[in-house]
Design an enzyme around this catalytic site. Structure first.
Site, mmCIF file in Angstrom:
data_model
loop_
_atom_site.group_PDB
_atom_site.id
_atom_site.type_symbol
_atom_site.label_atom_id
_atom_site.label_comp_id
_atom_site.label_asym_id
_atom_site.label_seq_id
_atom_site.Cartn_x
_atom_site.Cartn_y
_atom_site.Cartn_z
ATOM 1 N N ASP A 127 -10.944 2.997 4.512
ATOM 2 C CA ASP A 127 -11.312 1.578 4.468
ATOM 3 C C ASP A 127 -12.826 1.389 4.349
ATOM 4 O OD1 ASP A 127 -9.369 -0.454 4.525
ATOM 5 O OD2 ASP A 127 -8.822 0.009 6.591
ATOM 6 N N LYS B 197 0.843 -1.202 0.000
ATOM 7 C CA LYS B 197 0.000 0.000 0.000
ATOM 8 C C LYS B 197 0.878 1.251 0.000
ATOM 9 C CE LYS B 197 -3.747 -2.417 2.358
ATOM 10 N NZ LYS B 197 -4.490 -2.685 3.595
ATOM 11 N N GLN C 237 -4.479 -1.320 9.827
ATOM 12 C CA GLN C 237 -4.425 -2.640 9.209
ATOM 13 C C GLN C 237 -5.037 -3.690 10.138
ATOM 14 O OE1 GLN C 237 -3.498 -3.226 6.095
ATOM 15 N NE2 GLN C 237 -3.668 -5.453 6.208
#
Ligand code: GUN
Length: 291
Positions: A126, A59, A103
């Site tokens: 997200d 990422k 994460q």
């Protein structure tokens, strides 16, 4: 009669990602050349799960390539909930931070829900905050759609695969992919069935699917006999088996029946990262004066 062997269309997420990331890069360079600051994404990693470390690195690299500033906060695995919430509060308040990504999975002593709830929904690239999940249910466009569902939607639409009225079967009802994906598919007017661990006979559903999407993490769960002739098959799984990356779908068997299929690697994986870049750019536009 002899069977005519047709090659399936490969839904190449790597190639589409390359195209989309070029556009993102152009847009970012444009803002910077006009004197604006670059968009930025804060990535929070707690602990040292090797798979998570690889995902986070991917990422970050993708951000850097398109000119998005990427900030990594790598915390030890024994970090207390309060410390993590304090960091998120700082990132929420920081006007130079557009997107925040924590994460998952988190270490077991940290309650995931509490962490997700603490992220400013306007920075929740997200799309996991209930405000954004709610916007997905309500079809409100200014929310963030979770990255893997958004990436799959982009890949299917790029290849002209019609969702309206299609029988779509999603295998896996997880929080990150299966559940938000089924909501997005409903938004696209598909007829959606969701199978999960308690489904009595998965193949009864999968064999009827025009579009079959598997997101379980069980290597080679989907075999040829479970797929309808001419179906579109999307494989979200990424598992490491004897040093090889394999998906949920037995590609060699299923490619004989599918009209189109995603490879693993190079299918959904890169599209997830591309969707994250798009969401970060969306957060940047939302949070700054750029419209
Ligand atoms: N872990 C696996 N997939 C994801 C994702 O899309 N976002 C976050 N934050 N964690 C993940």
């Amino acid at each position: 009669m002899e069977k005519v062997l047709k090659k399936p269309i490969i839904l190449d997420g790597k190639a589409l990602s390359l195209q989309l990331r070029q556009k993102i890069e152009q847009e970012v360079r444009g803002y910077v050349s006009m004197g604006h600051r670059a968009p930025s994404l804060a990535v929070v990693l707690v602990g040292d799960d090797p798979a998570s470390q690889v995902y986070v690195e991917n990422k970050q690299k993708a951000c850097q390539k398109v000119g998005i500033r990427s900030l990594l906060y790598h915390l030890p695995k024994n970090t207390r909930l309060e410390e993590l919430l304090e960091l998120i509060a700082q990132l929420n308040a920081d006007q130079e931070v557009d997107g925040i990504l924590v994460q998952l999975p988190l270490p077991p002593h940290i309650p995931q829900q509490e962490v997700i709830l603490s992220i400013d929904p306007k920075k929740d690239v997200d799309g996991f905050h209930p405000e954004n999940m709610g916007k997905l249910v309500a079809r409100i466009e200014d929310g963030f759609i979770p990255c893997t569902p958004l990436g799959i939607d982009l890949l299917l639409s790029h290849h002209g695969i019609e969702l309206k009225g299609a029988d779509v079967v999603v295998v896996g009802a997880g929080f990150i992919v299966g559940r938000p994906l089924s909501l997005l598919l409903l938004w696209r007017d598909a007829t959606v069935s969701v199978c999960h661990i308690h489904t009595k006979d998965i193949s009864e559903y999968t064999r009827r699917a025009d579009i079959l999407i598997s997101a379980t993490g069980v290597p080679h769960l989907i075999k040829g006999h479970m797929v309808k002739e001419g179906a579109v098959v999307v494989d979200v799984g990424i598992s490491r088996v004897r040093d090889r990356i394999v998906g949920d779908v037995d590609f060699e068997e299923v490619k004989e029946k599918a009209y189109a299929i995603t490879p693993v690697p190079g299918g959904v994986g890169p599209m997830t990262v591309t969707a994250l870049l798009m969401n970060t750019l969306k957060a940047y536009r939302l949070n700054s004066s750029i419209k």
